[in-house]
Design an enzyme around this catalytic site. Structure first.
Site, short mmCIF file in Angstrom:
data_model
loop_
_atom_site.label_atom_id
_atom_site.label_comp_id
_atom_site.label_asym_id
_atom_site.label_seq_id
_atom_site.Cartn_x
_atom_site.Cartn_y
_atom_site.Cartn_z
N LYS A 287 57.08 18.94 127.12
CA LYS A 287 57.77 18.00 126.23
C LYS A 287 57.75 16.62 126.87
O LYS A 287 58.67 16.23 127.59
CB LYS A 287 59.22 18.45 125.99
CG LYS A 287 59.31 19.53 124.93
CD LYS A 287 60.72 19.99 124.69
CE LYS A 287 61.48 19.16 123.68
NZ LYS A 287 61.06 19.35 122.30
N1 PMP Z 1 56.71 22.03 119.19
C1 PMP Z 1 57.19 20.79 119.36
C2 PMP Z 1 56.25 19.63 119.27
C3 PMP Z 1 58.57 20.60 119.62
O1 PMP Z 1 59.05 19.37 119.80
C4 PMP Z 1 59.42 21.73 119.67
C5 PMP Z 1 60.89 21.53 119.90
N2 PMP Z 1 61.23 21.63 121.25
C6 PMP Z 1 58.86 23.00 119.50
C7 PMP Z 1 57.50 23.12 119.25
C8 PMP Z 1 59.71 24.24 119.63
O2 PMP Z 1 60.01 24.47 120.98
P1 PMP Z 1 61.35 25.20 121.40
O3 PMP Z 1 61.37 26.48 120.68
O4 PMP Z 1 61.24 25.37 122.86
O5 PMP Z 1 62.45 24.32 120.99
#
Ligand code: PMP
Length: 317
Positions: free
Chosen positions: A161
């Site tokens: 991220k």
């Molecule tokens: N893809 C992106 C681009 C995101 O920003 C997120 C949100 N964190 C997710 C997928 C989902 O990830 P997670 O389940 O860890 O929140």
């Protein structure tokens, strides 16, 4: 969202301080070049006022990996980061479900883009969060395949991220919204389906739950991983494989999975109605997910970190 909707305290430079004082300089590298990384974590409030943080160690591990992709030194290990989240939760004493934003960044006031600059800083702030896609009852989402491609891992690490990479999500989300859709589905630079602007994508074809592999330029989503584990628990066959755009038009079910989105059914892609409107697999997974995050399923109790909230700290108004 107005500043007063954020919870009162933030963790900043290794201390808990008022959120309003947790600020940085305009010359910060993070702000100039997007040299930051973050996490997104949910806390669910139980009837007794305790907050259950979903998969806290897993989130902190991914967060520390995102930081290492940018060579950002964190003030401590995963336990330190998790403990900071817990201490901040106690201090903020949320009165509803909440969202945590752990954040790390290059703090140097410097010129010239390089992740080689030494400064690193870590903070966390919190806000109340109910549904991500609209208030009240969640309607199946209407999404479009974006004309923007998902950032390629060869350009910016896609599996972490990374702050700067969210230009990509932002530009795709805006395109979707000004065209009247709820969200964007991005293809990767190889023309395969990657994910939505802030959630991973799942589809069901002939009883098999399918999602793109972590090598498809997708974020390594914690909810994605959880859904795969929950599907195994429910004995739903799963496959991690590339997805073609045309499969979205003939899939039986599609849903998005993410911390903010949770499990969000998709009703239409590019104005084509998704196959089976009864959504049996999405419904089953979503019900189990809800039970798990609310602590109603002992098989997954280890995914929750329970934080007791001192009732003397809960603000009354
Ligand atoms: N893809 C992106 C681009 C995101 O920003 C997120 C949100 N964190 C997710 C997928 C989902 O990830 P997670 O389940 O860890 O929140």
């Amino acid at each position: 969202m107005a500043a007063n909707q954020f919870l009162e305290y933030a963790f900043f430079n290794e201390k808990i301080i008022p959120f309003a004082h947790a600020n940085v300089s305009v010359a910060t590298l993070a702000l100039q070049y997007g040299l930051s990384c973050f996490g997104g974590v949910r806390g669910y409030r139980g009837d007794d006022g305790a907050i259950s943080i979903f998969r806290l160690p897993d989130h902190m591990l991914r967060f520390s990996r995102s930081a290492s992709l940018l060579k950002i030194a964190l003030p401590g290990n995963v336990d330190y980061l998790a403990n900071a989240m817990i201490e901040l939760t106690k201090r903020n004493a949320p009165t509803s479900d909440c969202y945590f934003r752990p954040f790390a960044y290059k703090s140097d006031l410097s010129l010239g883009p390089s992740i080689g600059h030494p400064g690193g800083a870590f903070s966390i702030y919190m806000l109340p969060l109910g549904n991500y896609f609209g208030d009240g009852e969640v309607k199946p989402l209407r999404v479009m395949v974006s004309s923007w491609r998902r950032v390629a891992d060869g350009a910016i690490p896609a599996r972490g991220k990374i702050g700067g990479a969210y230009v990509n999500s932002s530009i795709a989300k805006d395109e979707a919204q000004i065209n009247g859709f709820d969200d964007a589905i991005m293809m990767n630079d190889r023309g395969k389906v990657a994910e939505a602007s802030a959630a991973n994508l799942f589809m069901v074809r002939d009883g098999v739950l399918i999602t793109a592999p972590v090598t498809a330029d997708v974020l390594e989503g914690i909810t994605r991983r959880s859904v795969l584990e929950l599907a195994k628990f429910l004995e739903i066959p799963v496959l991690e494989r590339e997805i073609d755009r045309s499969e979205l038009y003939i899939a039986d079910e599609i849903f998005l999975a993410g911390t903010a989105a949770q499990i969000a059914p998709v009703g239409e892609v590019d104005k084509r109605v998704v196959g089976d409107v009864t959504r049996p697999i999405t419904t089953k997974l979503s019900a189990l997910f809800d039970d798990v995050v609310r602590g109603r399923n002992p098989a997954f109790a280890h995914w929750l970190t329970r934080v007791e909230i001192s009732q003397s700290l809960v603000a009354t108004d």
